[in-house]
Design an enzyme around this catalytic site. Structure first.
Site, PDB file in Angstrom:
ATOM      1  N   ASP A  39       0.849  -1.197   0.000  1.00 39.94           N
ATOM      2  CA  ASP A  39       0.000   0.000   0.000  1.00 39.94           C
ATOM      3  C   ASP A  39       0.882   1.243   0.000  1.00 39.94           C
ATOM      4  N   ILE A  66       2.003   0.594  -6.546  1.00 43.75           N
ATOM      5  CA  ILE A  66       1.791  -0.494  -7.521  1.00 43.75           C
ATOM      6  C   ILE A  66       2.325  -0.121  -8.909  1.00 43.75           C
ATOM      7  N   LEU A  87      -6.807  -4.482  -4.875  1.00 40.54           N
ATOM      8  CA  LEU A  87      -7.795  -3.480  -4.466  1.00 40.54           C
ATOM      9  C   LEU A  87      -7.274  -2.050  -4.592  1.00 40.54           C
ATOM     10  N   ALA A  88      -5.957  -1.870  -4.658  1.00 44.60           N
ATOM     11  CA  ALA A  88      -5.410  -0.499  -4.630  1.00 44.60           C
ATOM     12  C   ALA A  88      -6.003   0.325  -5.758  1.00 44.60           C
ATOM     13  N   ALA A  89      -6.475   1.494  -5.408  1.00 47.89           N
ATOM     14  CA  ALA A  89      -7.066   2.372  -6.424  1.00 47.89           C
ATOM     15  C   ALA A  89      -7.270   3.754  -5.831  1.00 47.89           C
ATOM     16  N   THR A 106      -2.847   5.366 -11.169  1.00 48.04           N
ATOM     17  CA  THR A 106      -2.963   4.200 -10.266  1.00 48.04           C
ATOM     18  C   THR A 106      -3.886   3.122 -10.848  1.00 48.04           C
ATOM     19  N   THR A 136     -15.834  -2.306  -9.712  1.00 51.43           N
ATOM     20  CA  THR A 136     -17.024  -1.602  -9.228  1.00 51.43           C
ATOM     21  C   THR A 136     -18.194  -1.726 -10.200  1.00 51.43           C
ATOM     22  N   ASP A 137     -19.400  -1.562  -9.671  1.00 53.89           N
ATOM     23  CA  ASP A 137     -20.580  -1.574 -10.555  1.00 53.89           C
ATOM     24  C   ASP A 137     -20.652  -0.303 -11.411  1.00 53.89           C
ATOM     25  N   GLU A 138     -19.857   0.720 -11.059  1.00 53.66           N
ATOM     26  CA  GLU A 138     -19.948   1.995 -11.797  1.00 53.66           C
ATOM     27  C   GLU A 138     -19.483   1.867 -13.243  1.00 53.66           C
ATOM     28  N   TYR A 161     -13.483   8.412 -12.716  1.00 51.22           N
ATOM     29  CA  TYR A 161     -13.205   7.241 -11.865  1.00 51.22           C
ATOM     30  C   TYR A 161     -13.663   5.961 -12.550  1.00 51.22           C
ATOM     31  N   ALA A 163     -14.389   5.438 -15.628  1.00 47.59           N
ATOM     32  CA  ALA A 163     -13.677   5.185 -16.893  1.00 47.59           C
ATOM     33  C   ALA A 163     -12.336   4.506 -16.608  1.00 47.59           C
ATOM     34  N   LYS A 165     -11.600   2.638 -13.961  1.00 49.47           N
ATOM     35  CA  LYS A 165     -11.847   1.257 -13.495  1.00 49.47           C
ATOM     36  C   LYS A 165     -12.264   0.369 -14.675  1.00 49.47           C
ATOM     37  N   LEU A 201     -20.300   9.137   1.332  1.00 53.11           N
ATOM     38  CA  LEU A 201     -21.561   9.646   1.881  1.00 53.11           C
ATOM     39  C   LEU A 201     -21.843   9.239   3.336  1.00 53.11           C
TER      40      LEU A 201
HETATM   41  P1  NAD Z   1      -9.926   3.319  -0.444  1.00 51.25           P
HETATM   42  O1  NAD Z   1      -9.765   4.617  -1.179  1.00 51.25           O
HETATM   43  O2  NAD Z   1     -10.483   3.323   0.923  1.00 51.25           O
HETATM   44  O3  NAD Z   1      -8.498   2.583  -0.352  1.00 51.25           O
HETATM   45  C1  NAD Z   1      -7.604   2.532  -1.430  1.00 51.25           C
HETATM   46  C2  NAD Z   1      -6.257   2.050  -0.905  1.00 51.25           C
HETATM   47  O4  NAD Z   1      -5.345   1.951  -2.020  1.00 51.25           O
HETATM   48  C3  NAD Z   1      -5.613   3.010   0.103  1.00 51.25           C
HETATM   49  O5  NAD Z   1      -5.098   2.286   1.200  1.00 51.25           O
HETATM   50  C4  NAD Z   1      -4.495   3.662  -0.688  1.00 51.25           C
HETATM   51  O6  NAD Z   1      -3.394   4.067   0.115  1.00 51.25           O
HETATM   52  C5  NAD Z   1      -4.113   2.552  -1.650  1.00 51.25           C
HETATM   53  N1  NAD Z   1      -3.471   3.056  -2.879  1.00 51.25           N
HETATM   54  C6  NAD Z   1      -3.916   4.062  -3.683  1.00 51.25           C
HETATM   55  N2  NAD Z   1      -3.052   4.247  -4.705  1.00 51.25           N
HETATM   56  C7  NAD Z   1      -2.077   3.321  -4.557  1.00 51.25           C
HETATM   57  C8  NAD Z   1      -0.907   2.989  -5.309  1.00 51.25           C
HETATM   58  N3  NAD Z   1      -0.582   3.668  -6.426  1.00 51.25           N
HETATM   59  N4  NAD Z   1      -0.129   1.969  -4.893  1.00 51.25           N
HETATM   60  C9  NAD Z   1      -0.445   1.286  -3.763  1.00 51.25           C
HETATM   61  N5  NAD Z   1      -1.516   1.571  -3.005  1.00 51.25           N
HETATM   62  C10 NAD Z   1      -2.331   2.567  -3.396  1.00 51.25           C
HETATM   63  O7  NAD Z   1     -10.757   2.397  -1.423  1.00 51.25           O
HETATM   64  P2  NAD Z   1     -11.881   1.311  -1.091  1.00 51.25           P
HETATM   65  O8  NAD Z   1     -13.177   1.982  -0.977  1.00 51.25           O
HETATM   66  O9  NAD Z   1     -11.401   0.429  -0.019  1.00 51.25           O
HETATM   67  O10 NAD Z   1     -11.894   0.506  -2.486  1.00 51.25           O
HETATM   68  C11 NAD Z   1     -10.995  -0.582  -2.703  1.00 51.25           C
HETATM   69  C12 NAD Z   1     -11.234  -1.142  -4.095  1.00 51.25           C
HETATM   70  O11 NAD Z   1     -12.585  -1.589  -4.213  1.00 51.25           O
HETATM   71  C13 NAD Z   1     -11.020  -0.134  -5.223  1.00 51.25           C
HETATM   72  O12 NAD Z   1     -10.417  -0.804  -6.297  1.00 51.25           O
HETATM   73  C14 NAD Z   1     -12.432   0.322  -5.581  1.00 51.25           C
HETATM   74  O13 NAD Z   1     -12.491   0.713  -6.932  1.00 51.25           O
HETATM   75  C15 NAD Z   1     -13.210  -0.951  -5.323  1.00 51.25           C
HETATM   76  N6  NAD Z   1     -14.636  -0.766  -4.950  1.00 51.25           N
HETATM   77  C16 NAD Z   1     -14.971   0.085  -3.919  1.00 51.25           C
HETATM   78  C17 NAD Z   1     -16.319   0.183  -3.550  1.00 51.25           C
HETATM   79  C18 NAD Z   1     -16.754   1.074  -2.406  1.00 51.25           C
HETATM   80  O14 NAD Z   1     -17.963   1.233  -2.203  1.00 51.25           O
HETATM   81  N7  NAD Z   1     -15.856   1.648  -1.622  1.00 51.25           N
HETATM   82  C19 NAD Z   1     -17.286  -0.564  -4.227  1.00 51.25           C
HETATM   83  C20 NAD Z   1     -16.893  -1.394  -5.289  1.00 51.25           C
HETATM   84  C21 NAD Z   1     -15.559  -1.498  -5.618  1.00 51.25           C
HETATM   85  O1  DAU Z   2     -20.875   1.839  -6.618  1.00 51.18           O
HETATM   86  C1  DAU Z   2     -19.598   1.542  -6.122  1.00 51.18           C
HETATM   87  C2  DAU Z   2     -18.846   2.832  -5.860  1.00 51.18           C
HETATM   88  O2  DAU Z   2     -19.437   3.419  -4.720  1.00 51.18           O
HETATM   89  C3  DAU Z   2     -17.347   2.620  -5.656  1.00 51.18           C
HETATM   90  O3  DAU Z   2     -16.782   2.111  -6.834  1.00 51.18           O
HETATM   91  C4  DAU Z   2     -16.672   3.942  -5.280  1.00 51.18           C
HETATM   92  O4  DAU Z   2     -15.298   3.698  -4.996  1.00 51.18           O
HETATM   93  C5  DAU Z   2     -17.354   4.493  -4.048  1.00 51.18           C
HETATM   94  O5  DAU Z   2     -16.799   5.748  -3.726  1.00 51.18           O
HETATM   95  C6  DAU Z   2     -18.861   4.634  -4.282  1.00 51.18           C
HETATM   96  O6  DAU Z   2     -19.135   5.686  -5.254  1.00 51.18           O
HETATM   97  P1  DAU Z   2     -20.342   6.723  -5.059  1.00 51.18           P
HETATM   98  O7  DAU Z   2     -20.050   7.929  -5.849  1.00 51.18           O
HETATM   99  O8  DAU Z   2     -21.649   6.056  -5.261  1.00 51.18           O
HETATM  100  O9  DAU Z   2     -20.185   6.986  -3.459  1.00 51.18           O
HETATM  101  P2  DAU Z   2     -20.250   8.338  -2.592  1.00 51.18           P
HETATM  102  O10 DAU Z   2     -20.235   7.925  -1.172  1.00 51.18           O
HETATM  103  O11 DAU Z   2     -19.241   9.346  -3.045  1.00 51.18           O
HETATM  104  O12 DAU Z   2     -21.690   8.912  -2.942  1.00 51.18           O
HETATM  105  C7  DAU Z   2     -22.863   8.141  -2.712  1.00 51.18           C
HETATM  106  C8  DAU Z   2     -24.058   8.949  -3.211  1.00 51.18           C
HETATM  107  O13 DAU Z   2     -24.217  10.090  -2.344  1.00 51.18           O
HETATM  108  C9  DAU Z   2     -23.861   9.535  -4.591  1.00 51.18           C
HETATM  109  O14 DAU Z   2     -25.118   9.531  -5.259  1.00 51.18           O
HETATM  110  C10 DAU Z   2     -23.410  10.960  -4.362  1.00 51.18           C
HETATM  111  C11 DAU Z   2     -24.114  11.326  -3.067  1.00 51.18           C
HETATM  112  N1  DAU Z   2     -23.393  12.275  -2.184  1.00 51.18           N
HETATM  113  C12 DAU Z   2     -22.113  12.017  -1.877  1.00 51.18           C
HETATM  114  C13 DAU Z   2     -21.397  12.859  -1.035  1.00 51.18           C
HETATM  115  C14 DAU Z   2     -19.950  12.592  -0.707  1.00 51.18           C
HETATM  116  C15 DAU Z   2     -24.071  13.376  -1.658  1.00 51.18           C
HETATM  117  O15 DAU Z   2     -25.264  13.582  -1.933  1.00 51.18           O
HETATM  118  N2  DAU Z   2     -23.379  14.193  -0.817  1.00 51.18           N
HETATM  119  C16 DAU Z   2     -22.065  14.003  -0.507  1.00 51.18           C
HETATM  120  O16 DAU Z   2     -21.475  14.834   0.262  1.00 51.18           O
END
Ligand code: NAD
Ligand code: DAU
Length: 355
Positions: A39, A66, A87-89, A106, A136-138, A161, A163, A165, A201
């Site tokens: 990480d 990475i 998972l890093a992203a 990244t 991700t589903d995005e 983001y 695009a 992924k 959120l």
């Molecule tokens: P996060 O932002 O909390 O954590 C990302 C981690 O990656 C951090 O620890 C960061 O330091 C590390 N990192 C970033 N750039 C790096 C690099 N260049 N080299 C090494 N480490 C690096 O993210 P998360 O929410 O835990 O998501 C993890 C994975 O799951 C991502 O690939 C994300 O696209 C995917 N994902 C997230 C969600 C969600 O809701 N959070 C949903 C679906 C998929």
């Molecule tokens: O669907 C999976 C994705 O979910 C992951 O791939 C992403 O890494 C993760 O960040 C998340 O993306 P979203 O954009 O859906 O999550 P976020 O928490 O940023 O926002 C959730 C919803 O809430 C979205 O519709 C935007 C809205 N929002 C978000 C923030 C931060 C607000 O209305 N106010 C806010 O301040």
């Protein structure tokens, strides 16, 4: 004598939100696996998330990027890596709108660097190796009011983001198709739970309610997300890693759709009770702000493939999950304060500075 492990797994991004839950599950459940966490510790990486496992015999942390090909070669060589859980992203949509280039670096270039390393060290498509890419589903874009994302839905990413992924997913499939690299991909919906960085959120709203700050809701709050408890995602990752079919994709989701505004109001109600505030007190803090540019209207996952083929099911009901999550943040306010005032970034120096 040095312990021999049955598998040597490289987890990337393990200090982040989902990564830390995946590491905790794997390190505790599989003492016969050596787990290496690579990480970079960006703003989102927090070693405090891993305090309870940092001294385990089968866990090893490496601070690094990475994108650093020499470092990846060294890790694969020294630790005989035969599994990758990637998972890093860069993971936050709003940051990707501000500066897409870090996401290309990244999410795309970093993934290709890892794929090249696996290709170099795993000649031939052996059963003993696996490159598991977490996505991700995005990548599927935005849904109308009723349909669901399946594994066959065409890619249509709409934000920088998503695009980046989507691009990384395409490269993973291309390496499988072209070089027979043993790969598997899963695409998950929105995760929630402990240790999530409070730019997303749910933790942002919890943190702001606790501090009686305004609660920013984008646009009219009509956007819909499908929320899954992070430990259920970690369990799905365990299943896909061990039972997923090479070359396949699995969608993971909670079948738990919430309009943002309804979700924010729910958190307000629960927190007013827990904090013994007047009912409806926190609701007054809700503020509608400018919408996110290109804001996807709705995400929702059809998870029937992973349920039917691998036997996964989301274990925790949302009402319980959100209650547990709010309790965690209220019981770990120091964690939130450390993240908000960035003092958690000093943890690495304290823990590892001299190494
Ligand atoms: P996060 O932002 O909390 O954590 C990302 C981690 O990656 C951090 O620890 C960061 O330091 C590390 N990192 C970033 N750039 C790096 C690099 N260049 N080299 C090494 N480490 C690096 O993210 P998360 O929410 O835990 O998501 C993890 C994975 O799951 C991502 O690939 C994300 O696209 C995917 N994902 C997230 C969600 C969600 O809701 N959070 C949903 C679906 C998929
Ligand atoms: O669907 C999976 C994705 O979910 C992951 O791939 C992403 O890494 C993760 O960040 C998340 O993306 P979203 O954009 O859906 O999550 P976020 O928490 O940023 O926002 C959730 C919803 O809430 C979205 O519709 C935007 C809205 N929002 C978000 C923030 C931060 C607000 O209305 N106010 C806010 O301040």
């Amino acid at each position: 004598m040095k312990k021999q492990f049955n598998k040597n797994i490289l987890v990337t991004g393990g200090a982040g939100f989902i990564g830390s839950h995946v590491l905790r599950l794997f390190v505790n459940k599989y003492p016969d696996y050596q787990i290496i966490n690579l990480d970079k510790l960006t703003y989102a990486g927090n070693l405090e998330n891993l305090k309870d496992i940092e001294n385990k015999e089968n866990y090893h942390f490496i601070k690094g990027d990475i994108c650093n090909q020499d470092l990846l070669n060294e890790i694969f060589e020294n630790h005989h890596i035969n599994g990758v859980i990637h998972l890093a992203a860069e993971s936050h949509v709003d940051r990707s709108i501000e500066d897409p280039s870090a996401f290309v670096e990244t999410n795309v270039f970093g993934t290709i660097s890892l794929l090249n390393t696996a290709k170099k060290y795993w000649p031939g498509n052996t059963k003993d190796n696996l490159f598991y890419h977490i996505s991700t589903d995005e990548v599927y874009g935005a849904l109308g009011k009723t349909d669901l994302f399946t594994e066959k839905t065409a890619y249509d990413p709409k934000s920088p983001y998503s695009a980046s992924k989507a691009s990384s997913d395409h490269f993973v499939r291309a390496y499988h198709n072209t070089y027979e690299l043993p790969t598997v991909i899963s695409n998950c919906s929105n995760n929630y739970g402990p240790n999530q960085f409070p730019e997303k959120l749910i933790p942002l709203i919890i943190n702001n309610i606790r501090q009686k700050k305004l609660l920013p809701v984008y646009g009219k709050g009509e956007n819909v997300r499908d929320w899954l408890y992070v430990e259920d995602h970690a369990k799905a990752i365990d299943l896909v890693f061990h039972k997923g079919k090479i070359g396949e994709t699995y969608n993971i989701g909670g079948s738990n759709e919430w309009k943002n505004i309804d979700l924010v109001k729910l958190i307000c109600r629960i927190m007013d009770k827990k904090l013994k505030r007047q009912s409806d007190e926190s609701k007054q803090l809700i503020t509608f702000v400018s919408d996110r540019p290109g804001h996807d209207l709705r995400y929702a996952i059809d998870a029937s493939k992973i349920i039917n083929e691998l036997g996964w099911e989301p274990g925790l009901q949302f009402k319980k999950g959100i209650d547990k999550t709010i309790n965690w943040y209220l019981n770990n306010q120091q964690w939130l304060d450390n993240v908000v005032n960035k003092s958690y970034l000093k943890y690495y120096d304290k823990m590892y500075g001299s190494r």
